[in-house]
Design a protein around this motif. Sequence first.
Motif, PDB file in Angstrom:
ATOM      1  N   PHE A 135      24.209  -6.688 -28.897  1.00 37.53           N
ATOM      2  CA  PHE A 135      23.027  -6.786 -28.029  1.00 37.53           C
ATOM      3  C   PHE A 135      22.274  -5.461 -27.940  1.00 37.53           C
ATOM      4  CE2 PHE A 135      25.392 -10.531 -26.472  1.00 37.53           C
ATOM      5  CZ  PHE A 135      24.388 -11.472 -26.623  1.00 37.53           C
ATOM      6  N   ALA A 136      23.009  -4.355 -27.989  1.00 36.74           N
ATOM      7  CA  ALA A 136      22.351  -3.050 -27.950  1.00 36.74           C
ATOM      8  C   ALA A 136      21.469  -2.848 -29.179  1.00 36.74           C
ATOM      9  CB  ALA A 136      23.398  -1.932 -27.866  1.00 36.74           C
ATOM     10  N   ARG A 137      21.936  -3.306 -30.341  1.00 37.05           N
ATOM     11  CA  ARG A 137      21.122  -3.216 -31.564  1.00 37.05           C
ATOM     12  C   ARG A 137      19.825  -4.000 -31.404  1.00 37.05           C
ATOM     13  NH1 ARG A 137      22.706  -2.029 -36.587  1.00 37.05           N
ATOM     14  NH2 ARG A 137      21.824  -3.899 -37.524  1.00 37.05           N
ATOM     15  N   LYS A 138      19.940  -5.189 -30.813  1.00 33.98           N
ATOM     16  CA  LYS A 138      18.755  -6.027 -30.588  1.00 33.98           C
ATOM     17  C   LYS A 138      17.772  -5.334 -29.639  1.00 33.98           C
ATOM     18  CE  LYS A 138      19.719 -10.094 -32.673  1.00 33.98           C
ATOM     19  NZ  LYS A 138      18.828 -10.727 -33.666  1.00 33.98           N
ATOM     20  N   ILE A 139      18.320  -4.843 -28.525  1.00 37.02           N
ATOM     21  CA  ILE A 139      17.474  -4.214 -27.501  1.00 37.02           C
ATOM     22  C   ILE A 139      16.807  -2.956 -28.040  1.00 37.02           C
ATOM     23  CG2 ILE A 139      17.517  -3.030 -25.267  1.00 37.02           C
ATOM     24  CD1 ILE A 139      19.828  -4.948 -24.504  1.00 37.02           C
ATOM     25  N   SER A 140      17.556  -2.163 -28.813  1.00 40.64           N
ATOM     26  CA  SER A 140      17.043  -0.868 -29.268  1.00 40.64           C
ATOM     27  C   SER A 140      15.839  -0.992 -30.187  1.00 40.64           C
ATOM     28  CB  SER A 140      18.152  -0.083 -29.988  1.00 40.64           C
ATOM     29  OG  SER A 140      18.471  -0.689 -31.222  1.00 40.64           O
ATOM     30  N   ARG A 141      15.636  -2.164 -30.779  1.00 40.73           N
ATOM     31  CA  ARG A 141      14.506  -2.348 -31.701  1.00 40.73           C
ATOM     32  C   ARG A 141      13.228  -2.814 -30.989  1.00 40.73           C
ATOM     33  NH1 ARG A 141      18.738  -4.263 -35.209  1.00 40.73           N
ATOM     34  NH2 ARG A 141      18.196  -6.455 -34.871  1.00 40.73           N
ATOM     35  N   ARG A 142      13.303  -2.986 -29.677  1.00 46.78           N
ATOM     36  CA  ARG A 142      12.089  -3.363 -28.952  1.00 46.78           C
ATOM     37  C   ARG A 142      11.085  -2.212 -28.983  1.00 46.78           C
ATOM     38  NH1 ARG A 142      14.225  -5.748 -23.159  1.00 46.78           N
ATOM     39  NH2 ARG A 142      15.437  -7.532 -23.946  1.00 46.78           N
ATOM     40  N   PRO A 143       9.798  -2.523 -29.057  1.00 47.39           N
ATOM     41  CA  PRO A 143       8.800  -1.448 -29.022  1.00 47.39           C
ATOM     42  C   PRO A 143       8.672  -0.870 -27.611  1.00 47.39           C
ATOM     43  CG  PRO A 143       7.734  -3.594 -29.053  1.00 47.39           C
ATOM     44  CD  PRO A 143       9.196  -3.854 -29.234  1.00 47.39           C
ATOM     45  N   ALA A 144       8.096   0.309 -27.527  1.00 43.27           N
ATOM     46  CA  ALA A 144       7.857   0.932 -26.225  1.00 43.27           C
ATOM     47  C   ALA A 144       6.900   0.072 -25.402  1.00 43.27           C
ATOM     48  CB  ALA A 144       7.278   2.332 -26.415  1.00 43.27           C
ATOM     49  N   ASP A 145       7.077   0.111 -24.081  1.00 43.60           N
ATOM     50  CA  ASP A 145       6.175  -0.633 -23.206  1.00 43.60           C
ATOM     51  C   ASP A 145       5.929   0.196 -21.944  1.00 43.60           C
ATOM     52  OD1 ASP A 145       8.422  -0.971 -21.541  1.00 43.60           O
ATOM     53  OD2 ASP A 145       8.941  -2.890 -22.475  1.00 43.60           O
ATOM     54  N   GLU A 146       5.273  -0.398 -20.949  1.00 44.11           N
ATOM     55  CA  GLU A 146       4.917   0.343 -19.735  1.00 44.11           C
ATOM     56  C   GLU A 146       6.153   0.783 -18.956  1.00 44.11           C
ATOM     57  OE1 GLU A 146       2.236  -1.860 -17.323  1.00 44.11           O
ATOM     58  OE2 GLU A 146       0.617  -1.838 -18.800  1.00 44.11           O
ATOM     59  N   ASN A 147       7.225   0.017 -19.036  1.00 44.14           N
ATOM     60  CA  ASN A 147       8.438   0.366 -18.306  1.00 44.14           C
ATOM     61  C   ASN A 147       9.299   1.375 -19.052  1.00 44.14           C
ATOM     62  OD1 ASN A 147       7.971  -1.425 -16.118  1.00 44.14           O
ATOM     63  ND2 ASN A 147       8.662  -3.145 -17.374  1.00 44.14           N
ATOM     64  N   MET A 148       9.330   1.261 -20.379  1.00 45.78           N
ATOM     65  CA  MET A 148      10.122   2.160 -21.216  1.00 45.78           C
ATOM     66  C   MET A 148       9.195   2.810 -22.232  1.00 45.78           C
ATOM     67  SD  MET A 148      13.364   2.147 -20.336  1.00 45.78           S
ATOM     68  CE  MET A 148      14.424   1.171 -19.246  1.00 45.78           C
ATOM     69  N   THR A 149       8.518   3.863 -21.797  1.00 47.95           N
ATOM     70  CA  THR A 149       7.484   4.470 -22.654  1.00 47.95           C
ATOM     71  C   THR A 149       8.080   5.179 -23.872  1.00 47.95           C
ATOM     72  OG1 THR A 149       7.493   6.447 -21.246  1.00 47.95           O
ATOM     73  CG2 THR A 149       5.863   4.741 -20.742  1.00 47.95           C
ATOM     74  N   PHE A 150       9.364   5.529 -23.824  1.00 42.08           N
ATOM     75  CA  PHE A 150      10.032   6.130 -24.983  1.00 42.08           C
ATOM     76  C   PHE A 150      10.675   5.068 -25.862  1.00 42.08           C
ATOM     77  CE2 PHE A 150       9.959  10.123 -22.519  1.00 42.08           C
ATOM     78  CZ  PHE A 150       9.556  11.003 -23.516  1.00 42.08           C
ATOM     79  N   GLY A 151      10.561   3.807 -25.486  1.00 44.18           N
ATOM     80  CA  GLY A 151      11.198   2.743 -26.241  1.00 44.18           C
ATOM     81  C   GLY A 151      12.607   2.481 -25.727  1.00 44.18           C
ATOM     82  N   TYR A 152      13.343   1.634 -26.449  1.00 50.27           N
ATOM     83  CA  TYR A 152      14.661   1.186 -26.007  1.00 50.27           C
ATOM     84  C   TYR A 152      15.800   1.710 -26.873  1.00 50.27           C
ATOM     85  CZ  TYR A 152      12.261  -2.094 -22.902  1.00 50.27           C
ATOM     86  OH  TYR A 152      11.485  -2.633 -21.918  1.00 50.27           O
ATOM     87  N   GLY A 153      15.507   2.739 -27.665  1.00 52.97           N
ATOM     88  CA  GLY A 153      16.500   3.252 -28.608  1.00 52.97           C
ATOM     89  C   GLY A 153      17.806   3.688 -27.972  1.00 52.97           C
ATOM     90  N   ARG A 154      17.749   4.157 -26.716  1.00 52.44           N
ATOM     91  CA  ARG A 154      18.964   4.666 -26.072  1.00 52.44           C
ATOM     92  C   ARG A 154      19.924   3.565 -25.644  1.00 52.44           C
ATOM     93  NH1 ARG A 154      18.437  10.134 -22.511  1.00 52.44           N
ATOM     94  NH2 ARG A 154      17.653  11.440 -24.196  1.00 52.44           N
TER      95      ARG A 154
END
Length: 321
Positions: A63-82
């Motif tokens: 699930f972390a692999r899936k989440i980490s590929r999401r693009p940056a958005d207003e809530n996570m401006t650095f993206g979801y890589g972490r």
Amino acid sequence: MAGHHHHHVDPDAGDARVLWAVIVNLGLTVAQIIGGIFSGSLAMIADAVHNLSDALSLVIAFFARKISRRPADENMTFGYGRAEVVAALINYTTLIVIGLYLIYEAVTRFIEPSGVDGWLVVIIAGLALVVDLVTALLTWSLSKDSVNIRAAFLHNVADALGSVAVIFAGTLIILFDWHIVDPLVTLAIAGYILWMSFSEIGGVIRILMLGSPPELHAGEVLRTIEATDGVIGVHHLHVWQMQEHEAALDAHLVIDAGRWGDADAIKQAVKTVLKQDFGLGHTTLEIECALHACIGADAIGDADAGGSEHDHHDHGHPHRD
């Protein structure tokens, strides 16, 4: 590590591998727990509990692999890589708890020994070893470029070694009736789990604590920037890892008062050398004229975390790539 992106494996293909590894590990865990109960082997139950943590670590990794590929958005401006780094922290913390619990159980077995069915132990541990090796092969190529998958992969390597140790223990019980070897092997498995986890968790915590990349020294970066023609000072320098393979930098550059007309070119020169020498592609540089620079600012970090760093008359605007 900084600034380099590795994509040896197609993300979707990698997801499929991780999913298969989860399915295989869950099946193995059930078999080992049942076998451990019927055979009376604590070492086998230890290996089963570790296998269950493998399956859970792989679920988290999936699930972390899936989440980490999401693009940056207003809530996570650095993206979801972490997300992958957080998953690795959860996995290593779980392993440490399991390792300590197994030590407790093994010590209890020394005080109150119990019989073990050696043949059942060897048969099930042999099956476990095959599954562990298959799972390790599924995740090995992915583990080289992801701290998250590496945590899951190391779970499997530890499991394979655990299975070998359990087979060894079962064989000694069959041949010599040495039942004490069962808790001894359990201690060995627990010791390896703890050693592995403590050696890896530090790097994960470093990323989450916004530490600079291990191979990159902030002092050297500072000196390189200061050596750039037109720069007469640097302060408020921060270098951190946004995620495992991407580092970032921000800093205030003090431009020589007589060179203010070249400020943009000087800033670009700094960006270029940071990219070439340190692989830093994500840089934010605020430029200040020497006549209106921050007074008494720390070279690295902020002297005042309360937000007074911008209380000055700056002639430039932050620029981000």
